[in-house]
Structure formats: C-alpha cells, structure tokens
Design a protein around this motif. Structure first.
Motif, short mmCIF file in Angstrom:
data_model
loop_
_atom_site.label_atom_id
_atom_site.label_comp_id
_atom_site.label_asym_id
_atom_site.label_seq_id
_atom_site.Cartn_x
_atom_site.Cartn_y
_atom_site.Cartn_z
N PHE A 1 -3.94 0.53 8.07
CA PHE A 1 -3.32 -0.61 7.40
C PHE A 1 -2.37 -1.42 8.28
O PHE A 1 -2.30 -2.64 8.15
N TRP A 2 -1.64 -0.78 9.18
CA TRP A 2 -0.80 -1.55 10.12
C TRP A 2 -1.68 -2.35 11.07
O TRP A 2 -1.41 -3.53 11.33
N LYS A 3 -2.73 -1.73 11.56
CA LYS A 3 -3.61 -2.40 12.52
C LYS A 3 -4.27 -3.63 11.91
O LYS A 3 -4.44 -4.65 12.58
N ILE A 4 -4.64 -3.53 10.63
CA ILE A 4 -5.26 -4.67 9.96
C ILE A 4 -4.24 -5.78 9.69
O ILE A 4 -4.58 -6.96 9.75
N GLY A 5 -3.00 -5.39 9.40
CA GLY A 5 -1.97 -6.40 9.16
C GLY A 5 -1.30 -6.35 7.81
O GLY A 5 -0.60 -7.29 7.42
N TYR A 6 -1.51 -5.26 7.05
CA TYR A 6 -0.81 -5.10 5.78
C TYR A 6 0.59 -4.56 6.07
O TYR A 6 0.74 -3.47 6.60
N LYS A 7 1.62 -5.33 5.71
CA LYS A 7 2.97 -5.04 6.18
C LYS A 7 3.75 -4.04 5.32
O LYS A 7 4.51 -3.24 5.82
N ASN A 8 3.60 -4.10 4.01
CA ASN A 8 4.40 -3.26 3.11
C ASN A 8 3.66 -1.94 2.87
O ASN A 8 2.79 -1.84 2.01
N ARG A 9 4.03 -0.91 3.66
CA ARG A 9 3.33 0.37 3.60
C ARG A 9 4.34 1.50 3.35
O ARG A 9 5.37 1.55 4.02
N LYS A 10 4.00 2.38 2.40
CA LYS A 10 4.88 3.52 2.12
C LYS A 10 4.06 4.80 2.04
O LYS A 10 2.94 4.80 1.52
N TRP A 11 4.65 5.90 2.54
CA TRP A 11 4.01 7.21 2.45
C TRP A 11 4.96 8.16 1.74
O TRP A 11 6.11 8.32 2.14
N ILE A 12 4.48 8.80 0.68
CA ILE A 12 5.23 9.81 -0.07
C ILE A 12 4.49 11.12 0.09
O ILE A 12 3.30 11.22 -0.24
N VAL B 1 0.87 -1.19 0.00
CA VAL B 1 0.00 0.00 0.00
C VAL B 1 0.90 1.23 0.00
O VAL B 1 1.80 1.35 0.83
N THR B 2 0.67 2.12 -0.97
CA THR B 2 1.40 3.39 -1.02
C THR B 2 0.41 4.54 -0.92
O THR B 2 -0.63 4.53 -1.58
N MET B 3 0.72 5.52 -0.09
CA MET B 3 -0.10 6.72 0.06
C MET B 3 0.72 7.92 -0.41
O MET B 3 1.84 8.12 0.05
N ILE B 4 0.18 8.69 -1.36
CA ILE B 4 0.84 9.90 -1.86
C ILE B 4 -0.03 11.09 -1.51
O ILE B 4 -1.21 11.13 -1.89
N THR B 5 0.54 12.06 -0.80
CA THR B 5 -0.24 13.22 -0.37
C THR B 5 0.46 14.52 -0.77
O THR B 5 1.67 14.56 -0.95
#
Length: 198
Positions: free
Chosen positions: A158-169, A128-132
């Motif tokens: 997403f961390w709480k649910i259990g999705y491990k690969n998370r990026k924020w740009i 999951v990638t978030m771009i803001t």
C-alpha cells in the motif's frame, strides 16, 4: 462512510472471527455502511494462473471474482483486512487476494514508461487498516522477523502504490493470554471502530 472488510479465517471459533464481530459492531454503532468480503465463505481462488499473469501484463484482470471485488472496493472509503499470521505472514487466501486484486488496472496504474512509479486507482479510498492475530510475542516478531507482515502489506503493497493513511493493529500471544484480556481487546477494538474517521 462505506467500509469494505477483507476477512480470511476458515474457523468460526477463531479470535479473528471475534475481532470481526467487534469491528462490525463498532462500525454499525456509528452508522457506517459495511461490505464484508469473506474470502473463505466466498470460496475465493487465490491461485495466480498463466491467464491471470497475462492479464497482469495487459492490465486486464480475467477472474470474475476479482472483477466483482473491484466494483465493491471502488465504493469504499476505508479498507480493513482481518487475518491471522501463519508462519510470519498472511494465509494463502489473503496473499492471493493481494496478488490478484491489488493488480494493475484494478488498484493502481503506472505513471511512467518504465513501470517503476505507481498511482492508486481506488480514488475514493481514504485509509487502509490491517488487523492481525498471532501467537508470536511482539518483541520476537519485531526482533527476529522484522515485522514481516508490515513490510509486505503496509509498505511493500500500500505504501508503494501510494495509499497514505495506513494503520496496523496486532494482537500477539493470543493463545497464551487470559480470556479477560481477550475480552478487553475486543471491547477496545469495538470502541476504536465506532470512532473511525478515515
């Protein structure tokens, strides 16, 4: 790779729209499949109704758009959110998407009787990638507001649910920077998503 993009910005001349263009170009260069969920153009209703809350309790979403999005995201290997930061958090449509689509029985389920532990249901999803974008300087957004969007989305969802690969740009001070700098940002983001590997 199948990539689903959740996009929210009503103004076509926005920098978010320019980012969407660069992300899409980069993904296409690498021959990734793209499914764009444009919340504004698709007229997504972000309001959580009493019936939606009953569905939350019963783990059965009732909004036809939510059920459509469920099927589309289940096919995705990577999920990308693109939206502006307004008053330190996401716009209403993005928040409504989180409330109504990141939903028990849709995106996750509980693993214990007390409903305190969760497991992801989008088992194909690897990242999951978030771009803001925002006009707040980065040091203020960190120092005063504590990276509020990171806490809300990357950790609190997403961390709480259990999705491990998370990026924020994040792109800060968008209105204040030069056109040349924005163009460099866009070229960099295009290159980044051409190289996307989960």
């Amino acid at each position: 790779m199948n990539v689903a993009i959740i996009f929210n910005h009503p103004y076509e001349g926005s920098f978010c729209n320019a980012i969407l263009g660069s992300v899409t170009t980069g993904l296409k260069k690498a021959n990734h499949e793209i499914d764009l969920i444009h919340l504004d153009k698709e007229q997504f209703n972000p309001v959580m109704t009493a019936n939606d809350l009953k569905g939350f309790r019963d783990k059965k979403a009732i909004d036809p758009k939510v059920l459509e999005y469920k099927g589309r995201i289940e096919r995705a290997d990577h999920l990308i959110f693109i939206f502006p930061i307004w008053w330190e958090l996401m716009p209403a449509m993005t928040k409504g998407f989180v409330d109504k689509v990141i939903f028990p029985g849709i995106a996750y389920d509980y693993t214990n009787a007390g409903n305190t532990r969760m497991k992801p249901l989008w088992t194909k999803l690897k990242g999951v990638t978030m771009i803001t974008t925002m006009n707040t300087p980065k040091f203020l957004y960190w120092g005063i507001f504590g990276y509020a969007i990171k806490k809300a989305m990357m950790l609190g969802t997403f961390w709480k649910i259990g999705y491990k690969n998370r990026k924020w740009i994040t792109f800060n001070k968008v209105k204040q920077v030069s056109k040349e700098k924005r163009e460099k940002w866009l070229a960099k983001i295009e290159d980044k998503f051409e190289m996307l590997d989960y």
